[in-house]
Scaffold this active site. Structure first.
Site, PDB file in Angstrom:
ATOM      1  N   ASN A  61       0.604  -1.291   0.008  1.00 28.31           N
ATOM      2  CA  ASN A  61       0.278   0.048   0.130  1.00 28.31           C
ATOM      3  C   ASN A  61       0.587   1.671  -0.084  1.00 28.31           C
ATOM      4  OD1 ASN A  61      -1.679   2.142   0.617  1.00 28.31           O
ATOM      5  ND2 ASN A  61      -2.403   1.316   2.281  1.00 28.31           N
ATOM      6  N   VAL A  62       0.800   2.354  -0.926  1.00 30.88           N
ATOM      7  CA  VAL A  62       1.809   3.159  -1.179  1.00 30.88           C
ATOM      8  C   VAL A  62       1.122   3.871  -0.284  1.00 30.88           C
ATOM      9  CG1 VAL A  62       2.398   3.026  -3.184  1.00 30.88           C
ATOM     10  CG2 VAL A  62       0.319   4.132  -2.777  1.00 30.88           C
ATOM     11  N   ASN A  88       2.117   5.586 -10.013  1.00 26.56           N
ATOM     12  CA  ASN A  88       0.595   5.285 -11.386  1.00 26.56           C
ATOM     13  C   ASN A  88       0.294   5.224 -10.536  1.00 26.56           C
ATOM     14  OD1 ASN A  88      -0.444   4.549 -13.704  1.00 26.56           O
ATOM     15  ND2 ASN A  88      -0.951   2.754 -12.493  1.00 26.56           N
ATOM     16  N   SER A 140      -4.093  13.989 -13.103  1.00 29.01           N
ATOM     17  CA  SER A 140      -4.993  14.634 -13.951  1.00 29.01           C
ATOM     18  C   SER A 140      -5.476  15.413 -14.662  1.00 29.01           C
ATOM     19  CB  SER A 140      -5.678  13.474 -13.077  1.00 29.01           C
ATOM     20  OG  SER A 140      -7.397  14.289 -14.033  1.00 29.01           O
ATOM     21  N   TYR A 153     -10.019  13.998  -5.562  1.00 35.69           N
ATOM     22  CA  TYR A 153      -9.017  13.767  -6.385  1.00 35.69           C
ATOM     23  C   TYR A 153      -8.924  15.167  -7.198  1.00 35.69           C
ATOM     24  CZ  TYR A 153      -8.031  11.449 -11.119  1.00 35.69           C
ATOM     25  OH  TYR A 153      -7.138  10.529 -12.151  1.00 35.69           O
ATOM     26  N   ALA A 154      -8.979  16.089  -7.845  1.00 39.41           N
ATOM     27  CA  ALA A 154      -8.795  16.859  -8.387  1.00 39.41           C
ATOM     28  C   ALA A 154      -8.043  18.319  -7.212  1.00 39.41           C
ATOM     29  CB  ALA A 154     -10.107  18.245  -8.628  1.00 39.41           C
TER      30      ALA A 154
HETATM   31  N1  CAA Z   1     -19.374  16.140 -15.830  1.00 42.67           N
HETATM   32  C1  CAA Z   1     -20.172  17.077 -16.578  1.00 42.67           C
HETATM   33  N2  CAA Z   1     -21.808  16.803 -15.313  1.00 42.67           N
HETATM   34  C2  CAA Z   1     -21.489  15.953 -15.065  1.00 42.67           C
HETATM   35  C3  CAA Z   1     -20.401  14.815 -14.500  1.00 42.67           C
HETATM   36  C4  CAA Z   1     -19.010  15.113 -14.647  1.00 42.67           C
HETATM   37  N3  CAA Z   1     -17.782  14.610 -14.862  1.00 42.67           N
HETATM   38  N4  CAA Z   1     -20.986  13.947 -13.617  1.00 42.67           N
HETATM   39  C5  CAA Z   1     -21.858  14.504 -12.510  1.00 42.67           C
HETATM   40  N5  CAA Z   1     -22.452  15.163 -13.913  1.00 42.67           N
HETATM   41  C6  CAA Z   1     -23.733  15.757 -14.087  1.00 42.67           C
HETATM   42  C7  CAA Z   1     -24.982  14.624 -14.042  1.00 42.67           C
HETATM   43  O1  CAA Z   1     -24.433  14.963 -15.587  1.00 42.67           O
HETATM   44  C8  CAA Z   1     -25.936  15.018 -13.005  1.00 42.67           C
HETATM   45  O2  CAA Z   1     -26.463  16.416 -14.123  1.00 42.67           O
HETATM   46  P1  CAA Z   1     -28.447  16.483 -14.526  1.00 42.67           P
HETATM   47  O3  CAA Z   1     -28.258  16.886 -12.686  1.00 42.67           O
HETATM   48  O4  CAA Z   1     -27.802  17.045 -15.292  1.00 42.67           O
HETATM   49  O5  CAA Z   1     -28.812  15.045 -14.391  1.00 42.67           O
HETATM   50  C9  CAA Z   1     -25.488  15.892 -12.143  1.00 42.67           C
HETATM   51  O6  CAA Z   1     -23.844  16.111 -12.563  1.00 42.67           O
HETATM   52  C10 CAA Z   1     -25.413  15.004 -10.665  1.00 42.67           C
HETATM   53  O7  CAA Z   1     -24.618  13.843 -11.110  1.00 42.67           O
HETATM   54  P2  CAA Z   1     -25.916  12.663 -10.559  1.00 42.67           P
HETATM   55  O8  CAA Z   1     -27.418  12.497 -10.705  1.00 42.67           O
HETATM   56  O9  CAA Z   1     -24.932  11.540 -11.542  1.00 42.67           O
HETATM   57  O10 CAA Z   1     -26.202  12.895  -8.950  1.00 42.67           O
HETATM   58  P3  CAA Z   1     -24.754  11.422  -7.851  1.00 42.67           P
HETATM   59  O11 CAA Z   1     -25.412  12.506  -6.241  1.00 42.67           O
HETATM   60  O12 CAA Z   1     -25.579  10.123  -8.191  1.00 42.67           O
HETATM   61  O13 CAA Z   1     -23.484  11.237  -8.722  1.00 42.67           O
HETATM   62  C11 CAA Z   1     -21.396  10.908  -8.655  1.00 42.67           C
HETATM   63  C12 CAA Z   1     -22.810  12.245  -8.510  1.00 42.67           C
HETATM   64  C13 CAA Z   1     -21.037   9.965  -7.693  1.00 42.67           C
HETATM   65  C14 CAA Z   1     -19.989  12.770  -8.930  1.00 42.67           C
HETATM   66  C15 CAA Z   1     -21.424  10.994 -10.033  1.00 42.67           C
HETATM   67  O14 CAA Z   1     -22.521  11.648 -10.976  1.00 42.67           O
HETATM   68  C16 CAA Z   1     -20.323  10.420 -11.038  1.00 42.67           C
HETATM   69  O15 CAA Z   1     -19.685   9.557 -10.945  1.00 42.67           O
HETATM   70  N6  CAA Z   1     -19.780  11.374 -11.753  1.00 42.67           N
HETATM   71  C17 CAA Z   1     -18.602  10.917 -12.552  1.00 42.67           C
HETATM   72  C18 CAA Z   1     -17.832  11.940 -11.862  1.00 42.67           C
HETATM   73  C19 CAA Z   1     -16.201  11.696 -13.418  1.00 42.67           C
HETATM   74  O16 CAA Z   1     -15.458  12.019 -13.674  1.00 42.67           O
HETATM   75  N7  CAA Z   1     -15.307  11.265 -12.311  1.00 42.67           N
HETATM   76  C20 CAA Z   1     -14.098  10.715 -13.369  1.00 42.67           C
HETATM   77  C21 CAA Z   1     -13.767   9.651 -13.087  1.00 42.67           C
HETATM   78  S1  CAA Z   1     -12.254   8.361 -13.886  1.00 42.67           S
HETATM   79  C22 CAA Z   1     -11.214   9.367 -13.682  1.00 42.67           C
HETATM   80  O17 CAA Z   1     -11.682  10.424 -12.353  1.00 42.67           O
HETATM   81  C23 CAA Z   1      -9.731   9.911 -14.725  1.00 42.67           C
HETATM   82  C24 CAA Z   1      -9.267  10.599 -14.695  1.00 42.67           C
HETATM   83  O18 CAA Z   1      -8.111  11.517 -13.911  1.00 42.67           O
HETATM   84  C25 CAA Z   1     -10.002  11.359 -15.767  1.00 42.67           C
HETATM   85  P1  NAI Z   2      -6.574   1.284 -12.104  1.00 40.93           P
HETATM   86  O1  NAI Z   2      -8.431   1.097 -10.809  1.00 40.93           O
HETATM   87  O2  NAI Z   2      -7.319   0.838 -13.403  1.00 40.93           O
HETATM   88  O3  NAI Z   2      -5.161   0.872 -11.084  1.00 40.93           O
HETATM   89  C1  NAI Z   2      -5.130   1.411 -10.478  1.00 40.93           C
HETATM   90  C2  NAI Z   2      -4.053   1.157  -9.722  1.00 40.93           C
HETATM   91  O4  NAI Z   2      -3.222   1.541  -8.795  1.00 40.93           O
HETATM   92  C3  NAI Z   2      -4.796  -1.049  -9.022  1.00 40.93           C
HETATM   93  O5  NAI Z   2      -3.919  -1.246  -9.518  1.00 40.93           O
HETATM   94  C4  NAI Z   2      -4.966  -0.142  -7.468  1.00 40.93           C
HETATM   95  O6  NAI Z   2      -4.480  -1.203  -7.564  1.00 40.93           O
HETATM   96  C5  NAI Z   2      -3.459   0.469  -7.492  1.00 40.93           C
HETATM   97  N1  NAI Z   2      -3.682   1.020  -6.127  1.00 40.93           N
HETATM   98  C6  NAI Z   2      -5.358   1.996  -5.811  1.00 40.93           C
HETATM   99  N2  NAI Z   2      -4.508   2.195  -4.261  1.00 40.93           N
HETATM  100  C7  NAI Z   2      -3.036   2.442  -4.278  1.00 40.93           C
HETATM  101  C8  NAI Z   2      -2.025   2.115  -3.479  1.00 40.93           C
HETATM  102  N3  NAI Z   2      -2.522   2.220  -2.127  1.00 40.93           N
HETATM  103  N4  NAI Z   2      -1.468   1.076  -3.202  1.00 40.93           N
HETATM  104  C9  NAI Z   2      -1.056   0.266  -4.642  1.00 40.93           C
HETATM  105  N5  NAI Z   2      -1.673   0.239  -5.274  1.00 40.93           N
HETATM  106  C10 NAI Z   2      -2.803   0.824  -5.246  1.00 40.93           C
HETATM  107  O7  NAI Z   2      -6.712   3.109 -12.665  1.00 40.93           O
HETATM  108  P2  NAI Z   2      -5.875   3.358 -13.613  1.00 40.93           P
HETATM  109  O8  NAI Z   2      -6.978   4.467 -14.844  1.00 40.93           O
HETATM  110  O9  NAI Z   2      -5.438   2.689 -14.225  1.00 40.93           O
HETATM  111  O10 NAI Z   2      -4.925   4.746 -13.122  1.00 40.93           O
HETATM  112  C11 NAI Z   2      -3.524   4.534 -12.852  1.00 40.93           C
HETATM  113  C12 NAI Z   2      -3.318   6.129 -12.650  1.00 40.93           C
HETATM  114  O11 NAI Z   2      -4.019   6.888 -13.559  1.00 40.93           O
HETATM  115  C13 NAI Z   2      -3.944   6.711 -11.363  1.00 40.93           C
HETATM  116  O12 NAI Z   2      -2.887   7.573 -10.712  1.00 40.93           O
HETATM  117  C14 NAI Z   2      -4.950   7.664 -12.071  1.00 40.93           C
HETATM  118  O13 NAI Z   2      -6.056   8.323 -10.855  1.00 40.93           O
HETATM  119  C15 NAI Z   2      -4.710   8.779 -13.527  1.00 40.93           C
HETATM  120  N6  NAI Z   2      -5.444   8.835 -14.355  1.00 40.93           N
HETATM  121  C16 NAI Z   2      -6.101   7.543 -14.573  1.00 40.93           C
HETATM  122  C17 NAI Z   2      -7.171   8.379 -15.638  1.00 40.93           C
HETATM  123  C18 NAI Z   2      -7.777   7.293 -16.199  1.00 40.93           C
HETATM  124  O14 NAI Z   2      -9.114   7.587 -17.200  1.00 40.93           O
HETATM  125  N7  NAI Z   2      -7.509   6.087 -15.896  1.00 40.93           N
HETATM  126  C19 NAI Z   2      -6.828   9.671 -15.927  1.00 40.93           C
HETATM  127  C20 NAI Z   2      -6.059  10.582 -15.814  1.00 40.93           C
HETATM  128  C21 NAI Z   2      -5.611   9.707 -14.769  1.00 40.93           C
END
Ligand code: CAA
Ligand code: NAI
Length: 245
Positions: A61-62, A88, A140, A153-154
């Site tokens: 666990n990092v 990563n 990210s 996360y941001a």
């Molecule tokens: N961009 C734009 N709009 C978004 C959004 C996003 N990423 N996420 C949610 N919204 C909007 C929804 O479309 C919704 O709009 P309406 O009210 O018009 O329908 C509103 O925000 C509220 O969303 P939910 O109804 O889904 O609200 P919730 O409380 O049930 O869930 C949430 C909230 C957990 C944030 C869920 O919406 C969610 O998982 N959103 C995605 C968040 C996201 O983009 N995560 C990125 C993960 S991948 C990653 O992190 C890799 C990386 O580095 C980029």
């Molecule tokens: P993933 O969830 O597929 O893989 C992440 C890996 O990290 C998993 O194997 C998990 O077990 C491991 N991990 C998580 N917490 C850990 C901990 N405490 N100690 C050791 N290992 C741990 O995710 P993905 O997409 O491969 O992400 C890799 C990196 O890229 C992350 O830092 C993520 O935030 C970043 N990233 C990913 C994006 C995407 O769209 N997939 C976009 C921007 C950034």
């Protein structure tokens, strides 16, 4: 062979971008320590070993400093040096600001910030002794532009950019390059948790109109780990299809 005989630590190497990086680095001649808290990394490492790769899996666990220190010592014992660190490993715990729990806020910071700090601080003395090294951190687009539902996360991924630039200034004159890759939305388990309607909204914002592939990021890690990037330091390399310009 762009990483011939280099030794690399890749965190989060059991899945997604980290696993793709490990496979890519092996193909380019590197010896790789696959680090992850997911035990399935052992199977991935065995698959690579069966293909002739010189790799080892470490279940760590990092966010836990003692485990990280122990892992780094074991990597030194096993491989004799560390040339490359790919920070990563990362997690999401998404939620709207009004609903986000303190626990989920802190957990993401513990892994995405403290984890990067722990691994870097443990590895750097070995790179300093060697007079060179490459460190690549994973930020990210969420950390640069913000993203709905990703307060924690941001914040963590913006911190990664800040740490990258600080270490680039501290360590550059000692022969260690420190850079960040800033991925957009890439097809891994992490993105698979995003609701489909949100994915469609995101695709519409990407000029290439599609998500990225793990190899897109692994190739960026490779460039920033190879001699080809020797004059690149403190940069944030966006690999995001142009999602925000
Ligand atoms: N961009 C734009 N709009 C978004 C959004 C996003 N990423 N996420 C949610 N919204 C909007 C929804 O479309 C919704 O709009 P309406 O009210 O018009 O329908 C509103 O925000 C509220 O969303 P939910 O109804 O889904 O609200 P919730 O409380 O049930 O869930 C949430 C909230 C957990 C944030 C869920 O919406 C969610 O998982 N959103 C995605 C968040 C996201 O983009 N995560 C990125 C993960 S991948 C990653 O992190 C890799 C990386 O580095 C980029
Ligand atoms: P993933 O969830 O597929 O893989 C992440 C890996 O990290 C998993 O194997 C998990 O077990 C491991 N991990 C998580 N917490 C850990 C901990 N405490 N100690 C050791 N290992 C741990 O995710 P993905 O997409 O491969 O992400 C890799 C990196 O890229 C992350 O830092 C993520 O935030 C970043 N990233 C990913 C994006 C995407 O769209 N997939 C976009 C921007 C950034």
């Amino acid at each position: 062979m762009r990483l011939q005989d280099k030794v690399a630590i890749v965190t989060g190497a059991a899945n997604g971008l980290g696993l793709e990086a490990a496979i890519t680095f092996v193909r380019e001649g590197a010896k790789v320590a696959l680090v992850d808290f997911d035990s399935s990394g052992a199977e991935r490492a065995n698959e690579l070993k069966n293909q002739g790769a010189d790799v080892e899996f470490f279940q760590v666990n990092v966010a836990d400093r003692e485990s990280v220190d122990s892992m780094v010592q074991q990597v030194m014992d096993r491989f004799g040096k560390i040339d490359i660190l790919i920070n990563n490993a990362g997690i999401t715990r998404d939620g709207m600001l009004t609903k986000l729990s303190s626990e989920d806020f802190q957990r993401v910071l513990d892994v995405n910030i403290t984890g990067v700090f722990n691994c870097t601080q443990a590895v750097v003395p070995h790179m300093l002794a060697n007079g060179k090294g490459k460190i690549v951190n994973t930020s990210s687009v969420s950390g640069v532009y913000g993203n709905v539902g990703q307060t924690n996360y941001a914040a963590s991924k913006a911190a990664v950019v800040g740490m990258t630039k600080t270490w680039a200034k501290e360590l550059g004159r000692k022969g260690i390059n420190v850079n960040a890759v800033v991925p957009g939305f890439i097809e891994t388990n992490m993105v698979a948790t995003v609701p489909e309607k949100v994915i469609e909204q995101i695709k519409a914002m990407i000029p290439l109109h599609r998500l990225g592939k793990p190899s897109d990021i692994a190739n960026a890690y490779l460039f920033l780990s190879s001699d080809e990037s020797d004059y690149v330091n403190g940069t944030s390399l966006h690999v995001d299809g142009g999602i925000m310009m």
